[in-house]
Design a protein around this motif. Structure first.
Motif, PDB file in Angstrom:
ATOM      1  N   LEU A   1       0.821  -1.204   0.000  1.00 14.71           N
ATOM      2  CA  LEU A   1       0.000   0.000   0.000  1.00 14.71           C
ATOM      3  C   LEU A   1       0.858   1.258   0.000  1.00 14.71           C
TER       4      LEU A   1
ATOM      5  N   ALA B   1       2.146   2.106  -3.477  1.00 16.62           N
ATOM      6  CA  ALA B   1       1.208   2.512  -4.529  1.00 16.62           C
ATOM      7  C   ALA B   1       1.185   4.024  -4.646  1.00 16.62           C
TER       8      ALA B   1
ATOM      9  N   ALA C   1      -4.164   4.799  -2.032  1.00 15.20           N
ATOM     10  CA  ALA C   1      -4.124   3.610  -1.182  1.00 15.20           C
ATOM     11  C   ALA C   1      -4.943   3.874   0.069  1.00 15.20           C
TER      12      ALA C   1
ATOM     13  N   SER D   1      -5.436   2.507   3.660  1.00 13.79           N
ATOM     14  CA  SER D   1      -4.940   1.591   4.688  1.00 13.79           C
ATOM     15  C   SER D   1      -6.057   1.131   5.609  1.00 13.79           C
TER      16      SER D   1
ATOM     17  N   VAL E   1      -5.824  -0.902  -2.625  1.00 10.82           N
ATOM     18  CA  VAL E   1      -5.359   0.078  -3.597  1.00 10.82           C
ATOM     19  C   VAL E   1      -6.571   0.438  -4.448  1.00 10.82           C
TER      20      VAL E   1
END
Length: 272
Positions: free
Chosen positions: A112, A115, A182, A184, A189
Motif C-alpha cells: 500500500l 502505490a 491507497a 490503509s 489500492v
C-alpha cells in the motif's frame, strides 16, 4: 534580581506541552509503543515518545486486527510491542488514534505504501458486488479478508451509466487501471478503469440546436434521460416533453438546449 525574575517567569503548562507534542504526529506515519492496558473497549498504548508520562496511544477495536475477536485482550496483551499507523492526534483529548490493523500484515502495508496515484496496474477481477469490484492485482500480496487488494468503485468503472458493476466486468476478467490512492483502513489500492478509457465527451460533438435521436434510458418524475452519445446522456425535463408519454427503451428525437462540460450535463427538449 535573578530571584525576582524566577518568580515572574511563566510556569510551563503541561497541557500545552502535550498538545504541542501530539501535534507533531501526522496521519499516515508509523508509530511504535507498548500495550499499557485497556479502556472503554480500546487498547491503551504507551508510545515510545511518551516516556514516563501518561500513555497517549489509543487503538479502537475496529482498528486493532484483521482477525475476528470478541475482546481486545484476545488480540493483544499488556506489555506487547505494537507497530501502528497514526490515524489522527487530538490535543484536546490528549490521545493519538492508531491503527494496528494497517500494519498487521507487513507485506500488504509495504504494498500500500508503494502505490502511487497515477501508477498503471493490471490484475484479475476477483469479485463483483453492487458497491464495487475487487481486483487481484499482479504481484500484490493476498488480502487477509477481501478477495483482492485492488478495488474499483462503481463511478470509476466506466464513463457510461451502469446499473450494476456486473454490466461492465465479470470475475476472471483481466483489467488495467490507474491508481487513485491507497486506503490503509480497508487495506486496498483504489483504482480506476475509467481513467484509462477515452472520455466520450471528447468526441461528443454536440452543439446547441443540434437534433439527434437516441433511446430513453431512464424515466424519472421530473423528466426522462436520453442517450445522445456512446456514454453521454441528456435530460429532457417534463416541461420540455411537449406532453408526450414516453417509456424506457423508446427512441426519442431531441434538440440540444445546453451542454455543460464541467458538470457533464446536457439539457434537451423533445423535437419533431
Amino acid at each position: 534580581m535573578s530571584r525576582l525574575m524566577s518568580m515572574t517567569e511563566p510556569v510551563p503548562n503541561p497541557l500545552e506541552h502535550l498538545r504541542t507534542r501530539l501535534a507533531a504526529f501526522r496521519p499516515g506515519e508509523v508509530a511504535h509503543g507498548t500495550v499499557a492496558g485497556f479502556a472503554d473497549g480500546e487498547v491503551v498504548v504507551r508510545l515510545d515518545s511518551d516516556g514516563s508520562g501518561e500513555p497517549t496511544g489509543r487503538i479502537p477495536r475496529h482498528l486493532l486486527s484483521w482477525t475476528a475477536f470478541e475482546d481486545p485482550a484476545q488480540a493483544v496483551a499488556v506489555g506487547q510491542r505494537v507497530t501502528a499507523e497514526v490515524q489522527g492526534a487530538h490535543g484536546r483529548g490528549g490521545r493519538v488514534v492508531l491503527s494496528a490493523k494497517a500494519c498487521e500484515d507487513e507485506a500488504l502495508y509495504r504494498h500500500l505504501r508503494g502505490a502511487r496515484p497515477g501508477d498503471v496496474v493490471t490484475g484479475t477481477v476477483a469479485a463483483v458486488h453492487p458497491f464495487g469490484v475487487f481486483v487481484r492485482l499482479d504481484g500484490a500480496p493476498p488480502h487477509p479478508v477481501h478477495p483482492g487488494t485492488g478495488f474499483v468503485r462503481v463511478p470509476d468503472l466506466t464513463w457510461a451509466h451502469v446499473d450494476h458493476p456486473a454490466d461492465v466486468v465479470r470475475p476472471g476478467q483481466r483489467v488495467t487501471g490507474e491508481v487513485i490512492g491507497a486506503d490503509s483502513y480497508q487495506g486496498e489500492v483504489v483504482i480506476s478503469l475509467k481513467a484509462l478509457a477515452e472520455d466520450p465527451w471528447d468526441s461528443l460533438g454536440l452543439a446547441v440546436g443540434d437534433v439527434v435521436t437516441g433511446p430513453v434510458t431512464k424515466v424519472v418524475p421530473f423528466g426522462v434521460f436520453v442517450r445522445v452519445g456512446e456514454a453521454a446522456e441528456g435530460l429532457v425535463h417534463v416541461s420540455d416533453l411537449g406532453g408526450r408519454a414516453v417509456a424506457e427503451g423508446q427512441e426519442l428525437t431531441v434538440r440540444v438546449l445546453e451542454t455543460d462540460r464541467v458538470r457533464r450535463r446536457i439539457r434537451l427538449a423533445a423535437a419533431g
